[in-house]
Design a protein around this motif. Structure first.
Motif, mmCIF file in Angstrom:
data_model
loop_
_atom_site.group_PDB
_atom_site.id
_atom_site.type_symbol
_atom_site.label_atom_id
_atom_site.label_comp_id
_atom_site.label_asym_id
_atom_site.label_seq_id
_atom_site.Cartn_x
_atom_site.Cartn_y
_atom_site.Cartn_z
ATOM 1 N N TYR A 99 0.808 -1.222 0.000
ATOM 2 C CA TYR A 99 0.000 0.000 0.000
ATOM 3 C C TYR A 99 0.846 1.279 0.000
ATOM 4 C CZ TYR A 99 -3.543 3.379 1.295
ATOM 5 O OH TYR A 99 -4.358 4.472 1.322
ATOM 6 N N PRO A 100 1.855 1.419 0.884
ATOM 7 C CA PRO A 100 2.648 2.658 0.862
ATOM 8 C C PRO A 100 3.476 2.840 -0.409
ATOM 9 C CG PRO A 100 3.002 1.473 2.912
ATOM 10 C CD PRO A 100 2.220 0.582 2.006
ATOM 11 N N ILE A 101 3.729 1.755 -1.117
ATOM 12 C CA ILE A 101 4.511 1.832 -2.344
ATOM 13 C C ILE A 101 3.719 2.552 -3.436
ATOM 14 C CG2 ILE A 101 5.612 0.445 -4.156
ATOM 15 C CD1 ILE A 101 6.199 -1.640 -2.025
ATOM 16 N N GLY A 102 2.423 2.620 -3.287
ATOM 17 C CA GLY A 102 1.604 3.334 -4.254
ATOM 18 C C GLY A 102 0.731 2.450 -5.110
ATOM 19 N N LEU A 103 0.648 1.180 -4.786
ATOM 20 C CA LEU A 103 -0.257 0.313 -5.527
ATOM 21 C C LEU A 103 -1.675 0.644 -5.075
ATOM 22 C CD1 LEU A 103 1.698 -3.049 -5.366
ATOM 23 C CD2 LEU A 103 1.558 -1.437 -7.242
ATOM 24 N N SER A 104 -2.439 1.275 -5.929
ATOM 25 C CA SER A 104 -3.725 1.823 -5.527
ATOM 26 C C SER A 104 -4.886 0.845 -5.674
ATOM 27 C CB SER A 104 -4.017 3.082 -6.339
ATOM 28 O OG SER A 104 -4.074 2.759 -7.709
ATOM 29 N N HIS A 105 -4.616 -0.413 -5.991
ATOM 30 C CA HIS A 105 -5.703 -1.378 -6.111
ATOM 31 C C HIS A 105 -6.335 -1.677 -4.756
ATOM 32 C CE1 HIS A 105 -2.336 -3.900 -4.925
ATOM 33 N NE2 HIS A 105 -3.250 -4.674 -4.397
#
Length: 127
Positions: free
Chosen positions: A18-24
């Motif tokens: 989640y913090p990595i930016g995977l918005s799924h």
């Protein structure tokens, strides 16, 4: 202990990504996923190790069921049963395709992590 480490990694993957930016993985899902992941991982912990892949493969389906119940039931209480059933097709149209793709991704990752654990000698016995 290796089984606990494996289950921790697998069920924290959406939170880790989640913090990595995977918005799924939408923000609201975290409130459903964290308790689900804790309870389901604890449940798997007490099951035989030989069936762990069955439980991992079933995880997206079980989470989808928990998500339906967790959203559908409170919405039904607040807005009425009729409104909840009107909302159900929208929920199904959105969650089934997204849930299938996301679930497939995490199941493949979980199975690859399990293969890596076994390959590098971190296999686990029945708990």
């Amino acid at each position: 202990m290796n089984k606990a480490l494996y289950l921790s990694i697998v069920f924290l993957l959406p939170i880790i990504f989640y913090p990595i930016g995977l918005s799924h993985f939408q923000d609201i899902w975290i409130w459903y996923y964290v308790p689900f992941g804790a309870v389901y991982a604890t449940y798997i912990w007490f099951k035989p190790t030989g069936n762990i892949t069955n439980y991992i493969v079933a995880t997206p389906l079980v989470f989808l069921l928990v998500l339906f119940i967790g959203v559908f039931v409170p919405y039904g209480f607040n807005s009425g049963i009729g409104a909840a059933f009107e909302f159900l097709p929208v929920m199904l149209i959105v969650t089934i395709p997204i849930g299938f793709i996301t679930g497939l991704l995490y199941v493949v990752l979980a199975l690859l992590i399990l293969k890596g654990f076994v390959k590098f000698g971190y296999g686990f016995q029945n708990s």
